[in-house]
Structures are given as structure tokens and as C-alpha cells.
Design an enzyme around this catalytic site. Structure first.
Site: not given
Lengths: 300, 300, 300, 300
Positions: A217, A242-245
């Protein structure tokens, strides 16, 4: 400068005009390499490098990257590609064949911070990034000059929450116009919509300014400073929704100490970001990366 | 082996019999170094190394570590320490003076995995860990032989959720009996109670087998494997009552790739754990660490 | 771009207008720090960082670097410097006092390869290299454009064995005209005469493209390739009249493998050269380096 | 401990009873992989990993390492090996086929300093060094106890210039008696004769305590200190009759600074030596190394 780079790219293409790469992922079983190498041999191809990896000999997954030279490739490539389809079907392969001289078209997205963009431009000018830098898209004007001075088209496309749809529409038009193969988010600070991400699946590379999964994040350097870590890092990955995933391609770290404030960490981190992103992009361009179950296989 | 180590420790103490260390933390203001160095000079002390750090020149925090040689220190140390109290009071110092020849008493806690314990024992035998290894406490019998073979007392104190209180009571008795200054959790897999942690505040060093704050908690290698990271790490920190949230002393990382399963990561990680823990312990023993606001200042 | 950098430099100078650095080297004895800190205290100076190192408590050498803040430094600096002379004399000090806001004037010498020059320019533009980049001198025209585009004067001074004297005469004139404090040889491929080197003693920094003392002299990457090393490196050092034998400031290395030819090593090496040179220059500019017996003390 | 290691080795052999490795070096030409993979396929073998490298597509050298699983390998291995000979002959191969469950017999030579020996013993106990540690030979008695406590035979064979021939005669007898495949010089400070070296060509691994080719020969740490380097290293290599000039297998480095004396460098260096030697030995045991023109190809 432009003609200097053009010369480099031209020489590279000329030198590798007979070379192609074959990337394969399929269920493992005996005989795959035998069949593939027989196939290539019938075209007079010489395998110059190959790396194979299986997750497990019993009922596992098979991954291979092959580089081969085939005299007169230019005129034969389409035929070889077509002829390979039955082989691929027999083994249920996901596969890709790429002529090395067919450089990929790359779009770089950037916001205000120029360090990652500059690194890519620098590598490109040095002849270390073998691609057509087709265009740069930014939601700010800051980097226009450095981009245009190299003869690369620069497009200012304002973007924020309110106008995301319109911005992406414009992005899509530009990406289609320039037939873009790979999108690099070189510190682009806007969220992409799921539709957009899906249409460039495993073809959008982002740089996150932390050693993921630490500090997912926003504001990772500030949070690293607050936590008192002794090392900071950066992570390049394919973008998913998926954020940063997304699947991690490369990571690296650097040392900090108690004297380094968030601002110092940011500076140290930028050097790491630059090299981590550049490595990921070069590996993608060299067809070294396969994605499987949200992880990458990177053939070195 | 024991007499060999005894000789090393004896020589070290003899060589440094006139040397002491002074660690200070206080609000910053002009004149601190002047006052402290004047004080030491009146005792004929020669400052052989000093490192100072201030968080901010205006109204910040002042930290310093001084090593000094004072002829005849042995007979003067208590007096110097007592005489320093008014100086310390004037500047509202948190401070500590330590004679280098007064080796700290160390207790090592270990469960089944011996690699971190073995590294500490190895450093100690090599004369690189200047401490009295007073005792080893374990909730298992596995490491008894390697410990006792070096002439170090080994205590098997069973521990688990049900008998935590009884176990800690026994721990406290042993730690008092051996006058322990520092507790090293060398992969000790039991939780300590808040009371216990409080009574050894900033004197319990733990090794966590991940690059914190990534993978806080259990099974970090398995989770690193699942996430597909390209580097794994280890973190040594002082223990607080927030799990894996204590002040970080040292971190390091190592590369892994797609071929490494959780089990491989564990092996690669153990090498990192060994060195990260050993460095933290040596820095603590050398009075190099100050804790401030859940972070460490480590004087190199 | 130029006004952007000017702003950064201006802000830096403004922020540090009260800050100075004091570097001292003298025979060790008790009382030095006491005397120096007393001296600074009488001027109302607050020591914000200090690092001291002695080679040996008995009859050794004493080295210290002090950063201090003194309100109204601008008007007092000359007086403080003058008043310090008797203190320095008492302890036979080699010493230097520098106001942080007095940026050093730097000349960069370069031949054809631009990578080290570009790194320095990049660091300077980013506000990480706090200096006046006074001029760039080259025996080739290649880098003129990138230098002049940043508003930095560029001088083409042809040089080779035959015209070395004339070239150096021109160099001297330029260096005097621009009042240059530090010369950086950013891959400058010409030999300097002993007279020239002597007149800039410990003020010429060179980057050598090997991990010295391995591969002293010419063609280090070719020789590294021939030897089959698994790592290549770079070394920054002060120039003396013994080729590649000057005091080493910084070194670093990178991994190579059997697939890397001399040309690949060169590319990998350039990245190392860039960062190793930039670190050395930044440390020199921050008055972090003392030279003693052909070695450097670098205060971190 | 011994039975513990025996269990580990036994499980490893059991787990890999069907696995073999094939190492090939020959002149490059199209069709090699096709022919080899066809060959293996006819035995029902499944290639689980393969790495290929060619020096140059036109008229170059071809190197490959293949791991394959073949059900019932134990009973078929000799036949496969025999049947492969005509294939090998067709392509003028230097080649080697090895069953993974046939652990190599290793002799470790050591003098007084135990750190490299201890690292190898530690890796072996941990189940990370898959070999029969057949015997340890030393020209000193110092390490007898640590070796024998693990159930490994220890032989004290005095050696120096005067009695080199007699010592080597004894060495040869012991190496034959234990059918030794690999000799590891774990800081063995005696010169070997050319005859001896020749009879174990590319099967003697040495650790040199410097970053070769820097500091070839004796006292590298003292010389590194005198030169004022900022990093020290270690190099593992196959022994040839040119001192410290054999094919380099692995290198690594660590940072030092102005405070580190030769003695400190030695300690820092020992940690590097330990890991560099252990990696080289493990790669050799895993048949990952090919030697060509005094360089190594190491398949990762």
C-alpha cells in the site's frame, strides 16, 4: 541520440535475425524435450541455450525456455510456429514462440517522479534494453522534455478518480495505435481498472517501493522509518487486481540505519527501485518469465 | 576446549583491563560533549573511540557511545561511575558505564533447532563472542550434549501453555543464580509472559525467521514460498510484548528462486538467521545499542 | 533544469547556513576531545555529530570528524578558524574546518564513455550531490551536449602523449579560473603528470574498473574474463603517481558467470563503477575522508 | 550424531534412487539435444531439469547438464551408461553419468585452522552436504577430536618440505583405501606435488583466502590490510600446478573499514571462506561443474 539508439537496435536485430525463443508450460511427462528438440532439428535449428524446470517428477508441471538459431528464420518463422501447434496440442502446452529480431513495443506510464523512467531511458540509450520504446504516457507534464528529447512520443493524459474511465479510454486508444506489447508502470501513481488489467494480463509490470509483502500500500518509506527497519527494498511484479499482490518478478534491498529519515530512505530506495524495475523489464523482453499460480518462473 | 576458551577470554580481559564504555542518551543541548570529555580527562582517561548522533539540532535527542582507556581502571571504576552521577543529572541523561573486562553473563534459550545455538557456541569458541556463556535452557533435551561438551551448564525446563508459569519460575531462579545480563532466544519456540519480558526489558534478543515486518508470526518460510518472494530474510530484535514488534537490531536477506520450496527456503534462511542473531548479540555485548521509541541506535 | 538544481542547492545552503565540519588528525593523547569541545562550546556551537577513531591507544594516531551548528556562523566562521590555530598547534594537528554552505567547486574530466559522468550529473540534478559542478573537461567532443544542456561549461581539451604538457597547461588555467577544489576523473583515459597530481594531492578522485589490486592497469574486464573470475568490481581512489596505487576510498563488486563475455562484464561493471565513484565523490564533498599512510579513513 | 547423519543420507539415497545426472561437453552442432533426449526417452526416463549453454552458435562448444528420473535405475544404470557410448562417440563428447544415490567419497585435508573443516562437518550433519565424509587427513593433531566425535576416521600424516614424498605416499594409500572421489583442501597449508595434482585432476578443491587474482600467494589478509582495501574476499578453485591459478569455482566478499586490522580481516574473512568453500563442494557433489580452458561452467 535517436539515430545512435536506432543503430544499436538495428545491429542487434541483424545479429539475431536467425534466433528465436520458445517458452513452454505443460503437464510434465516423459518425452517432451525429445519431441520438441526433434521438431526443431527437422528445421535445421540449433538449440543454443535451454533451461528446464519441473515442479515435481510425478504428475507435476513442466517449464522450459529454449533459444535456438535457425538459418533463414525470417522466412520460416510463421511456418515453424504453425507446424508446432499439433506438438503443442499433444502435450497440452501453453506456449509462445518469439523471433528475437521482432522487438517488443513498450509503453511507459509515469507520474511525477522521474527516476525509474530515466533508468529505463538510460538503459535503452546504452543498448541494454532491446525494445521499441513506443511512447510514454503521463498524468503530468513533468517528464515531457526528457522523453521528447530522445525522439519518443510523450502523451499527457490527465487521470484521477473522477476521470478514470475517460483516461483509460484514451490509454487504450494509444496502446492500440502503437501496438503495445508491454506496459511498464514506472512509478505511475494511478489505479488501473480491472478491465484494463485483464486485457493486459501478465503484460503490465509495476515497481512497488517496498520489499513486499512488507508495507503493502501507500507510504512504504514512511512506514519503514516508523518501524525502524534496517533494510529497505523494492519489488517489481505483474499487476493483478489485488493491490501489490501480483506475481513477484524481482526484489532487492539496501541497508539503512538509525540516521536515515523517511526522506533518506526514499533516496536510497530510488536507486533500488531503478535497478529492480529495469531487471524485470529486461527479463520480460527476453522472454525469460513464465507465470504459474501467482508466482513467476524466471529463467536466468 | 573449555580451557582454550577460558584462555581467550582471560587474554581479552587482561588486554582491556583499563578500558570502559560510556553510553548516553539525553535531550540535546550545547556543551554535553565538552562536559563529558572534561570529566573523563580529569581521571586521566583517553577517549579511543566515540560516536555521536543527534536526531535534530533543535530540541532533539542526543546519543553518544564513548570508549575510553583509564590507567588503573579496576580500582577507579566505581568512583568514576559515582562521580559521573551529578554530570548525568545536569543533562537528564539515561546512561550506562561498563568496564570491558566485566564480561556479561549470557543465557541462551533454545528449543529443538540447534543452528542458532551452534553459531553462538562456534563464535564463542573462536574468541569472537566475548561473554560468559553462563547456561543454556531448553524445553527439549536435543542440544544437551553439544552444550555440556563445552563445559556449559544445560538445563532442561519443559514448557508449554499449561505449565508456562512454573517454567518461568524455574527460568527466573536460574537466571538469578547465574546473574544473567542478557537472554538470547536462539529459536526458542515458547511465548514469554509480559512480567518476564518486563523484568528483562531490552535485554532479551530474539531471532525471527523473516524479514520483518513481512511474515509476522508463525510459519514464515511457508508463507514466503506461497507468496513467491525472491528473497527471504531474518530479523533480530529486542523482545517486547507485541509479537515480533520489538526494536529491530539487525536484518539480512538471501536470494531464492522458483525452484526453492519452503524446505529449501528454510535451509537458506537458517544461514541468514545464524549470522543476523550473532551480529545482534555481539553488538549488545559491546554496548553498541541504544533503544529509543521502539527503534535501535546501533553505533558501528 | 538548471534553475531547478539552483533551487535545490540554494535551499541546502540556506538550511545549513549555521553548520560547519571540523576534520582533525594528530598524534593521540588524552584531552584532545575535551579541548576541542570546550573550544566549540565557547562559541555557542552545538556538536550534532562526531566520529572519532584512534589507531592505537598507546602512542597512536587520532582522527576525528565533527559536525557542529553555530548560530550566525556566516559572520563568525573566519574568526573561529583563526582562533582554532593555537589549539591545533598545541596538539600538532593536521586539520580543516569547512562551512557546509560553502559548496566545493568540482571539475569532471571525461573521455568517451559517458556512464560515470551521467551518474554524477544525475545525482547532481536529483539534489544528492551538493557541489558546484563548475566545468567538464574532455579530450573528446562526445559528451558536450549532455553537459551543456544542463548549463554546465564544457571544454574540449585534446590530449595525448605528444601534447600532454600543453593540455595540462590548459587544464591548470581552467581549474584556476573556476577555483576548482576537487577533480573527478570519470573514466578519463589520459595519464596526468606528477607535477599536476602533486598540486591536487588528495583532491583528484579516479574510478578504476576493477577490484584493486586485482587487474591493475589496462583492459581489466578482458583480463577478468580470461581469468574466469566469478565477480567483477570497481575501485575509487585518490590519484597518486603510482598507477592504480593511490588510497582506496570505496570498492564494490557484482556477480558474473560463465555466460558473461568481456563485453557483458563491461556492462555489468559500468553499473558498479557509477555507484562506486558517486559514493566516493559524495563522501569527499561531505568532508568524510582523511588520508593517512596511503589509506583512507572514511567516517560514515 | 552419526546415526542421525546416516539416517539423513539413507533417506536422501532412497528418495533419489531413480535419479541420475548427465554432464556433457562437446563441439556444438544441431541435433545434440534431440539425440540425447531421444536416447533417454527410450529408457522411459523423464528429464526433470536441464541446463544448456553454448559458447557460440557458430563452431562453438556445447555444455549441458541433465537430471533425469528413470524407474528402476539401480538395475539399469550400467546398461544405460554402456549404451550411451556410441551416442557420445558420434558427437565427440566428454561426458559423465552419475547416479544420485551413489554418494561421492570425500577426503578433507586440513592443517591447524578448523573453521572450514567445521563448516563442512556442520553442513554434513545438517543433511546439506550429500556425501560420504570418508576421512580427514591433517598434518596436525588439532582437529582430531572434533572429527572422531562424529565417527569420521582421522589420520595424522605429518608433512613438510623434507618429507613431502613420504607424506604423499601415505596420502595416496589412504585415498585408495577409501576410494576417494573428491579431495577438499579446507585450509591445508602444504604444497601438493604435480604428480599428485595430476592424478586428481579437477577433483581437488582448494579455498584461497583472498579475492583472486588479488593477493595470490601467502599472507593475503596482511597484504589486504597494508593496501587499505575496503573489501576482502575468498576464492574456491580446482587445484592445478600453478599456485592459485586453477579454475575458479566461486568467490565472495565482505566489507571491511579503516578500523579493521589484519587480524580483524582474518576473522571476517573466515566467515567468507567457510561459505565459499561449502558452496563449491556442494556444487561439485551435485555434478554442477564443468571445466573448460581453465574456467568453470557452473550450472545453477
Amino acid at each position: 541520440m535517436t539515430s545512435y539508439v536506432e543503430d544499436k537496435l538495428h545491429n542487434y536485430k541483424e545479429k539475431h535475425k536467425d534466433r528465436a525463443r520458445l517458452l513452454i508450460h505443460c503437464p510434465d511427462q516423459p518425452g517432451i524435450i525429445s519431441r520438441v528438440s526433434d521438431f526443431l532439428y527437422t528445421y535445421g535449428a540449433n538449440i543454443v541455450a535451454s533451461h528446464q524446470y519441473s515442479t515435481d517428477p510425478e504428475g507435476g508441471e513442466f517449464f522450459i525456455r529454449i533459444e535456438f538459431d535457425c538459418p533463414g528464420l525470417e522466412t520460416k518463422f510463421s511456418q515453424i510456429e504453425a507446424d508446432f501447434q499439433p506438438v503443442a496440442a499433444d502435450f497440452q502446452m501453453n506456449w509462445k514462440m518469439a523471433a528475437v529480431s521482432e522487438l517488443k513495443n513498450v509503453a511507459i506510464f509515469v507520474s511525477k517522479q522521474p527516476h525509474c523512467l530515466l533508468e529505463l531511458l538510460w538503459e535503452w540509450q546504452s543498448g541494454d534494453l532491446m525494445a521499441n520504446l513506443a511512447l510514454v504516457i503521463s498524468n503530468h507534464e513533468d517528464t515531457r522534455e526528457m522523453v521528447e528529447s530522445l525522439g519518443i512520443p510523450f502523451y499527457h493524459v490527465p487521470s484521477n478518480k473522477e476521470i478514470r474511465k475517460e483516461a483509460e479510454q484514451r490509454h487504450k486508444e494509444l496502446l492500440e495505435e502503437y501496438e503495445v506489447d508491454l506496459i511498464v508502470l514506472a512509478r505511475y501513481m494511478q489505479i488501473l481498472t480491472p478491465e484494463f488489467v485483464e486485457s493486459y494480463r501478465n503484460r503490465i509490470i509495476n515497481i512497488h517501493h517496498s520489499f513486499l509483502p512488507a508495507f503493502v500500500g501507500a507510504r512504504p518509506y514512511e512506514r519503514a522509518y516508523e518501524r525502524g527497519v534496517k533494510m529497505i527494498g523494492a519489488t517489481s511484479h505483474y499487476v493483478t487486481n489485488d493491490l501489490d499482490e501480483g506475481p513477484i518478478i524481482e526484489q532487492d534491498i539496501g541497508r539503512v540505519d538509525h540516521r536515515d529519515h523517511a526522506e533518506d530512505m526514499k533516496k536510497i530506495g530510488q536507486t533500488i527501485e531503478r535497478s529492480v524495475l529495469a531487471r524485470a523489464v529486461k527479463w520480460h523482453l527476453a522472454d525469460r518469465i513464465l507465470v504459474h499460480q501467482n508466482k513467476t518462473i524466471v529463467f536466468s
